[in-house]
Design an enzyme around this catalytic site. Structure first.
Site, PDB file in Angstrom:
ATOM      1  N   ARG A 196      -5.961   2.959   0.466  1.00 15.07           N
ATOM      2  CA  ARG A 196      -5.919   1.583  -0.021  1.00 15.07           C
ATOM      3  C   ARG A 196      -7.255   1.153  -0.629  1.00 15.07           C
ATOM      4  NH1 ARG A 196      -1.994   3.490   0.691  1.00 15.07           N
ATOM      5  NH2 ARG A 196      -0.185   2.846   1.902  1.00 15.07           N
ATOM      6  N   SER A 227       1.959  -5.790   2.923  1.00 16.00           N
ATOM      7  CA  SER A 227       1.092  -5.600   4.094  1.00 16.00           C
ATOM      8  C   SER A 227      -0.124  -6.512   4.002  1.00 16.00           C
ATOM      9  CB  SER A 227       0.640  -4.147   4.185  1.00 16.00           C
ATOM     10  OG  SER A 227       1.737  -3.295   4.430  1.00 16.00           O
ATOM     11  N   GLU A 267      -5.611  -6.263   3.408  1.00 19.01           N
ATOM     12  CA  GLU A 267      -5.132  -5.480   2.270  1.00 19.01           C
ATOM     13  C   GLU A 267      -4.799  -6.398   1.122  1.00 19.01           C
ATOM     14  OE1 GLU A 267      -1.381  -2.528   1.339  1.00 19.01           O
ATOM     15  OE2 GLU A 267      -2.526  -2.166   3.161  1.00 19.01           O
TER      16      GLU A 267
END
Length: 261
Positions: A144, A186, A256
């Site tokens: 990520r 998320s 995130e």
């Protein structure tokens, strides 16, 4: 280039924000890309939370929604939606992006955060990207994360035959736990060796809501919006969840969701 006003309460996947000026770049503006590094770029505004007071926002025009191919690669414009990329790879029996069927977003945004599901990630099949008008392989892709600084205008993926139907089916199963409410996906990255959703659930945050925004009852790490929440409400929920998890487990969860304030 021109300036548009975008209502992020309608445009963003979380359906929160205000009417904000955004500079729109055309292909003819490529010479200006480097000079515009002060700008913060948005794509289709998935996994993005934008303050009503955000400044210096820019996006690419629809000219950057395209797919080209050679014998070695598939080139995708940064504004090309994930569903279109997935369909192309499936139609041409290419492997590596089966998970995009379950992930909304544009090519540029998906690369910037090295999006993926479980062990499947963008970095597994990316060859290079056009950043600030220059093609580079130095992308610094990790979980990520990317080391990309500037504007992504296109991405090239390696052509590898053999679409994996089993990966698609596995991602569809994972997708069943995703909520249907407006969401940024998320909220937090998984900490090393653990899952953010597990920690949030153990901290009593699964289903927690504050002024219409909170964590899904289906998946504790999905930030969802039932309606009526403000940008400040979302920030409060994120910070509250971080504190609850840190107080109980000593782990500070890293967002995130990308926040533009």
């Amino acid at each position: 280039m021109c300036e548009n006003y975008i209502d992020f309460a309608k445009y963003s996947s979380l359906k929160i924000g205000g009417v904000t000026p955004v500079v729109v770049l055309e292909k003819s503006d490529k010479e200006s890309f480097v000079a515009m590094r002060k700008y913060r770029y948005i794509g289709h505004a998935y996994n993005l939370l934008v303050s009503p007071n955000a400044l210096n926002l820019a996006m690419l025009s629809r000219e950057f929604d395209y797919i080209l191919e050679s014998e070695e690669w598939v080139e995708v414009g940064a504004m090309t939606p994930s569903g279109k990329i997935f369909a192309f790879f499936r139609k041409h029996n290419l492997r590596g992006l089966e998970f995009l069927q379950a992930l909304p977003g544009s090519a540029g945004g998906l690369l910037m955060m090295n999006a993926g599901m479980k062990q499947y990630e963008m970095k597994d099949c990316v060859l290079s990207a056009c950043v600030n008008g220059i093609w580079t392989q130095d992308l610094g892709l990790a979980y990520r994360h990317s080391a990309i600084c500037g504007l992504i205008s296109a991405v090239r993926f390696r052509k590898k035959p053999g679409f994996r139907e089993e990966v698609l089916q596995a991602c569809k199963i994972m997708r069943k736990t995703h909520p249907k409410l407006p969401s940024c996906g998320s909220c937090f990255k998984n900490p090393k060796g653990d899952y953010a959703g597990r920690l949030l659930e153990l901290a009593g945050l699964k289903g927690f809501m504050k002024n219409g925004v909170g964590f899904s009852e289906q998946h504790a790490n999905f930030l969802v919006h039932r309606g009526g929440a403000s940008f400040e409400d979302v920030l409060w929920v994120i910070e509250y969840a971080q504190k609850k998890v840190q107080d109980r487990f000593g782990i500070l969860l890293e967002p995130e969701v990308r926040i533009l304030d």
